[in-house]
Design a protein around this motif. Sequence first.
Motif, mmCIF file in Angstrom:
data_model
loop_
_atom_site.group_PDB
_atom_site.id
_atom_site.type_symbol
_atom_site.label_atom_id
_atom_site.label_comp_id
_atom_site.label_asym_id
_atom_site.label_seq_id
_atom_site.Cartn_x
_atom_site.Cartn_y
_atom_site.Cartn_z
ATOM 1 N N VAL A 104 0.837 -1.202 0.000
ATOM 2 C CA VAL A 104 0.000 0.000 0.000
ATOM 3 C C VAL A 104 0.871 1.250 0.000
ATOM 4 O O VAL A 104 0.573 2.223 -0.700
ATOM 5 C CB VAL A 104 -0.993 0.004 1.181
ATOM 6 C CG1 VAL A 104 -1.669 1.359 1.331
ATOM 7 C CG2 VAL A 104 -2.061 -1.067 0.972
ATOM 8 N N LEU A 151 -9.761 9.121 -5.496
ATOM 9 C CA LEU A 151 -8.988 7.878 -5.490
ATOM 10 C C LEU A 151 -7.883 7.941 -4.446
ATOM 11 O O LEU A 151 -7.623 6.955 -3.748
ATOM 12 C CB LEU A 151 -8.416 7.565 -6.868
ATOM 13 C CG LEU A 151 -7.630 6.261 -6.997
ATOM 14 C CD1 LEU A 151 -8.435 5.065 -6.500
ATOM 15 C CD2 LEU A 151 -7.202 6.030 -8.429
ATOM 16 N N SER A 175 -9.386 7.209 -1.148
ATOM 17 C CA SER A 175 -9.637 5.781 -1.031
ATOM 18 C C SER A 175 -8.345 5.031 -0.699
ATOM 19 O O SER A 175 -8.328 4.133 0.163
ATOM 20 C CB SER A 175 -10.246 5.253 -2.334
ATOM 21 O OG SER A 175 -10.525 3.893 -2.253
ATOM 22 N N ALA A 176 -7.246 5.405 -1.346
ATOM 23 C CA ALA A 176 -5.956 4.772 -1.072
ATOM 24 C C ALA A 176 -5.492 5.077 0.353
ATOM 25 O O ALA A 176 -4.930 4.207 1.030
ATOM 26 C CB ALA A 176 -4.918 5.237 -2.085
ATOM 27 N N LYS A 178 -7.436 5.564 2.928
ATOM 28 C CA LYS A 178 -8.246 4.708 3.813
ATOM 29 C C LYS A 178 -7.709 3.277 3.810
ATOM 30 O O LYS A 178 -7.683 2.610 4.836
ATOM 31 C CB LYS A 178 -9.714 4.742 3.379
ATOM 32 C CG LYS A 178 -10.395 6.051 3.700
ATOM 33 C CD LYS A 178 -11.818 6.088 3.189
ATOM 34 C CE LYS A 178 -12.398 7.468 3.413
ATOM 35 N NZ LYS A 178 -13.682 7.644 2.745
ATOM 36 N N MET A 179 -7.286 2.818 2.641
ATOM 37 C CA MET A 179 -6.706 1.479 2.551
ATOM 38 C C MET A 179 -5.429 1.405 3.373
ATOM 39 O O MET A 179 -5.190 0.430 4.089
ATOM 40 C CB MET A 179 -6.419 1.155 1.079
ATOM 41 C CG MET A 179 -5.863 -0.222 0.845
ATOM 42 S SD MET A 179 -7.089 -1.492 1.156
ATOM 43 C CE MET A 179 -6.045 -2.761 1.813
ATOM 44 N N CYS A 188 -12.365 -2.444 2.178
ATOM 45 C CA CYS A 188 -11.555 -1.274 1.851
ATOM 46 C C CYS A 188 -10.749 -1.531 0.586
ATOM 47 O O CYS A 188 -10.661 -0.686 -0.314
ATOM 48 C CB CYS A 188 -10.653 -0.949 3.040
ATOM 49 S SG CYS A 188 -9.859 0.640 2.942
ATOM 50 N N TYR A 189 -10.173 -2.711 0.488
ATOM 51 C CA TYR A 189 -9.394 -3.097 -0.685
ATOM 52 C C TYR A 189 -10.279 -3.099 -1.933
ATOM 53 O O TYR A 189 -9.913 -2.539 -2.972
ATOM 54 C CB TYR A 189 -8.757 -4.469 -0.478
ATOM 55 C CG TYR A 189 -8.155 -5.030 -1.742
ATOM 56 C CD1 TYR A 189 -6.965 -4.512 -2.243
ATOM 57 C CD2 TYR A 189 -8.784 -6.045 -2.450
ATOM 58 C CE1 TYR A 189 -6.420 -4.996 -3.417
ATOM 59 C CE2 TYR A 189 -8.240 -6.534 -3.620
ATOM 60 C CZ TYR A 189 -7.066 -6.010 -4.101
ATOM 61 O OH TYR A 189 -6.539 -6.488 -5.264
ATOM 62 N N HIS A 215 -12.978 -1.484 -2.513
ATOM 63 C CA HIS A 215 -13.357 -0.114 -2.845
ATOM 64 C C HIS A 215 -12.205 0.589 -3.572
ATOM 65 O O HIS A 215 -12.408 1.251 -4.593
ATOM 66 C CB HIS A 215 -13.743 0.628 -1.567
ATOM 67 C CG HIS A 215 -14.194 2.023 -1.791
ATOM 68 N ND1 HIS A 215 -15.398 2.327 -2.371
ATOM 69 C CD2 HIS A 215 -13.595 3.210 -1.523
ATOM 70 C CE1 HIS A 215 -15.534 3.641 -2.444
ATOM 71 N NE2 HIS A 215 -14.444 4.200 -1.941
ATOM 72 N N MET A 216 -10.984 0.442 -3.062
ATOM 73 C CA MET A 216 -9.828 1.074 -3.678
ATOM 74 C C MET A 216 -9.596 0.538 -5.090
ATOM 75 O O MET A 216 -9.352 1.303 -6.025
ATOM 76 C CB MET A 216 -8.579 0.855 -2.825
ATOM 77 C CG MET A 216 -7.353 1.580 -3.348
ATOM 78 S SD MET A 216 -5.827 1.039 -2.575
ATOM 79 C CE MET A 216 -5.636 -0.592 -3.287
#
Length: 138
Positions: free
Chosen positions: A47, A83, A86-87, A89-90, A106-107, A109-110
Amino acid sequence: MTIFEWREIFEVGVPEIDSDHQALLALAKQIGEAVFKSNNHGCKDAVADFVALINMHFNREEAILQSLGYPDLPAHITYHTKLLDSAAKMKTACDTMRSQHELEECYRHMVAFLIDDIVRGDFAFKSFLQHKGYRSKG
């Protein structure tokens, strides 16, 4: 989990952008493998690499589009910001390794955002790039 596979048809015609997309998908696959194996260390590392690459990619892509006068650049930048959120949050989910279910969601969604950016978001400027002389193989 199987995710999106790269196809030439997805190329936008700018080697730097297309190469970044392929590298981002490869990292997304690494993240997925780590998530579904509950590999905390692997998840964190992949990540971190993903977030670094996506920041670099977005800066590069936006600079190219700006230099060419892409008229919908502000909307595209807004999409990139979503995006990046989202990353982030991941990354937090990997760092805290909350519940496995939450991490998987979470994954997903990303990855959905990444795929949408490559397939839908960047296709929005593909014809603009072609008009400017960039040609993809696909």
